[in-house]
Design an enzyme around this catalytic site. Structure first.
Site, short mmCIF file in Angstrom:
data_model
loop_
_atom_site.label_atom_id
_atom_site.label_comp_id
_atom_site.label_asym_id
_atom_site.label_seq_id
_atom_site.Cartn_x
_atom_site.Cartn_y
_atom_site.Cartn_z
N GLU A 34 0.84 -1.21 0.00
CA GLU A 34 0.00 0.00 0.00
C GLU A 34 0.87 1.26 0.00
OE1 GLU A 34 -4.05 1.39 2.35
OE2 GLU A 34 -3.07 -0.50 2.89
N LYS A 114 24.20 4.94 25.34
CA LYS A 114 25.30 5.47 24.51
C LYS A 114 25.46 4.55 23.30
CE LYS A 114 30.03 7.04 24.38
NZ LYS A 114 30.29 6.40 23.09
#
Length: 656
Positions: A34, A114
């Protein structure tokens, strides 16, 4: 079917929404089929109406331009490095320093993962992405805008209309990294060593179409220049994520240290299962008003640290030990290891630091050892498995002579030095450093060329570089005329180099790029004519740095003068300072003010004031805002002039 411009705009908005849910929220609203169908309809309309294309349309992420190279781009504000802490003790030491500077412990911690990727700086103006830059040296990076636009998790348009730098990490999922390497193997291309290299390499492709094929992800972790007004970093980041950026897991706020340690343990457990590479947890002081008070070292903000994960360790065997000689003459032993994979990287060497360390650990050639690697830290040996010894392991003797030139060494215990200034290793490494990226940045003068120049007697000192002739270089192996001309021209082009690059290239011990810039701002090219005590006035310069500068100048004064005569380095441009009541005065700021303290600090410095972080008898003014603390009390005690923020603005208005 798209019939007119209104239909087109609606279709573009729909595609943007679907893309946001798919790439940022990982929650697809429609099937791929779609999405592709509407995407192609939008594409068809744009082909027929090129004058009506919306630049923020998802179809505009990939351009057709192949670059010849990347332009340099100066960040609007510096991208700082981060201090690393590796264990609870290091973390508590950092917290202790924060408490000492603030004078209290009424602060909280903002926590986030991190990421182990490539840092990127995005600049938005009037809501549009106008530039994307790699981190580079923290001040100047490379313009990778076309590539950044191909990353679907980077919005091309945001609702924030003010000028803002949004900073973050470009990463690649571990699964996608494996698929990428499999594909490269099939195509006979070299594989990437780890996901971080793959992300960085993909971001720096000259052809954006190649970057577009790589499934890169962008996670924001901070801001640079901005006019946002938030009291807490956590609130600021909430707002950044609300602009359409991908939000990382496990971020949050901790009120105390036990909470931080608990979060850290959670991150360690998440490490292997998380979809992208993590190498630690970032801890920031959440209250933004304290950031300016805590300030910065020459490299890091004092208000944040990277709490790194425990290093990954493996067992291997020491096959040999070689001794390297650096440009300062220090002999460094390096272990040659049986190759072992640690954290996706093949490790073949490990530092042994010095010969005292070898003796302390009783390291021998042939030993089974435990090697660790953590982030960018050079692999090192943490343990010798003595119980695995067979009896044929060889002790490693302390060298009495330089392994390169044969000269007797000076043994100072931890440091063993070759004192021969003409030692080939010292000369070659000095040339390599002199020409390196953060020094003179001489293109084409790397390690192999430096060795060639020395071995063929063309360069015995960096000053000889400027005597090189094309005819001499042509006689060297692999040096055609064009290559020789390019090198000579690259060296000549360094005449008029910036002062800081020249100072940095001298290789003064303890003096790096940041310190070189401060020296040039203070004294200019004639820095070597100033007394040691004058260097003590430079913020951040301790006794070791000052001693090192003084000793270098004493020994190398003639060489400095000769290089200045050749290179004619440029002094930093002096800003024209408008005379104000604060020009030439030493000022200290304290308390909460109507504008960010960093803004007021810059304003005063532009007026010629020296803004200090501590109060002394030499302080001319202490300017205070609300909740002024110990600096206010100390100024009162010392009889220093106290000015409220209102007084400051009044004095500036009246000019007295």
């Amino acid at each position: 079917m798209i019939k007119d411009y209104n239909d087109y705009k609606k279709a573009v908005d729909t595609l943007k929404k679907w893309a946001y849910y798919y790439y940022v929220l990982d929650n697809p609203l429609v099937t791929d089929e779609e999405y592709d169908k509407l995407y192609h309809e939008v594409e068809e309309y744009e082909k027929k109406h090129p004058d009506k294309i919306d630049p923020t349309s998802p179809t505009q992420r990939v351009g057709d331009v192949v670059l010849e190279g990347f332009e340099k781009a100066k960040h609007l504000s510096r991208m700082w490095s981060m201090e690393d802490v590796f264990n609870e003790k290091d973390f508590l030491d950092w917290v202790g320093r924060v408490k000492r500077i603030l004078g209290h412990e009424n602060f909280s911690f903002y926590i986030e993962p991190k990421f182990d990727g490539a840092s990127l700086n995005l600049i938005y103006e009037n809501g549009k992405l106008i530039r994307a830059e790699t981190r580079g040296d923290g001040e100047i990076g490379e313009d990778v805008t076309l590539n950044a636009k191909t990353i679907n998790s980077i919005p091309l348009e945001i609702k924030e209309k003010s000028l803002i730098e949004i900073r973050g990490e470009v990463v690649i999922k571990k699964d996608d990294f494996d698929k990428l390497n499999e594909e490269r193997l099939k195509n006979g291309e070299p594989t990437f060593a780890n996901p971080r290299n793959a992300a960085a390499g993909s971001l720096r492709q000259l052809d954006p179409k190649i970057t577009a094929k790589r499934p890169l992800i962008f996670y924001p972790w901070g801001v640079g220049v901005n006019s946002l007004n938030y009291e807490r970093y956590s609130e600021l980041m909430d707002y950044i994520y609300s602009l359409g950026f991908k939000e990382p897991p496990k971020r949050g706020v901790c009120k105390d240290i036990p909470c931080v340690e608990k979060k850290y343990d959670e991150f360690v457990k998440l490490r292997d299962s998380f979809e992208v590479m993590l190498d630690g947890m970032v801890v920031k002081i959440d209250e933004i008003k304290y950031h300016d008070i805590l300030g910065y070292t020459q490299k890091y903000p004092r208000w944040m640290v990277a709490y790194k994960f425990p290093a990954i360790e493996k067992e291997t065997i020491i096959e040999d030990v070689i001794v390297q000689v650096g440009r300062t003459g220090v002999l460094t032993p390096v272990a040659v290891l049986k190759p072992v994979e640690i954290g996706g990287v093949i490790v073949e060497r490990a530092t042994l630091h010095n010969f005292d360390e070898i003796e302390r650990m009783d390291i021998r050639i042939g030993d089974h050892v435990i090697v660790i690697r953590s982030g960018d830290v050079i692999p090192k040996i943490t343990k010798v498995l003595t119980w695995k010894r067979k009896g044929d392991e060889k002790p490693i003797p302390r060298p009495t002579h330089c392994p390169v030139c044969g000269a007797e060494v000076l043994d100072e215990g931890a440091l063993i030095k070759c004192q021969n200034l003409s030692c080939p290793a010292r000369v070659v490494n000095t040339i390599i450093y002199f020409a390196s990226k953060n020094c003179l940045d001489i293109e084409g003068l790397g390690e192999s060329v430096a060795k060639l120049l020395y071995e063929h007697g063309l360069v015995k000192d960096v000053t000889d570089l400027f005597e090189l002739k094309v005819e001499d270089l042509e006689k060297l192996p692999l040096f055609a005329r064009k290559k020789a001309e390019n090198l000579v021209n690259a060296i000549k082009s360094k005449v008029g180099v910036e002062c800081w690059r020249f100072v940095n290239a001298l290789g003064i011990e303890h003096i790096g790029e940041v310190a070189s810039k401060k020296i040039c701002e203070k004294f200019g090219v004639e820095f070597y004519k100033h007394a040691p005590e004058e260097f003590e006035e430079i913020e951040g310069f301790g006794p070791e740095m000052v001693k090192s500068i003084a000793e270098y100048i004493r020994v190398n004064k003639e060489k400095i003068e000769k290089l200045i005569e050749i290179l004619k380095p440029k002094n930093p441009e002096k800003k024209e300072v408008q005379k104000t009541p604060f020009t030439g005065k030493t000022v200290v700021l304290t308390g909460t003010m109507s504008k960010p303290r960093s803004e007021i600090k810059k304003m005063l410095e532009d007026m010629g004031a020296k803004v200090s972080s501590s109060v002394s008898k030499k302080t001319d003014f202490v300017i205070y805002g609300e909740d002024a603390g110990s600096k206010y009390d100390k100024a009162k005690k010392l009889g220093v002039n106290l000015l409220s923020e209102d007084d400051m603005w009044k004095m500036l208005k009246e000019g007295k």
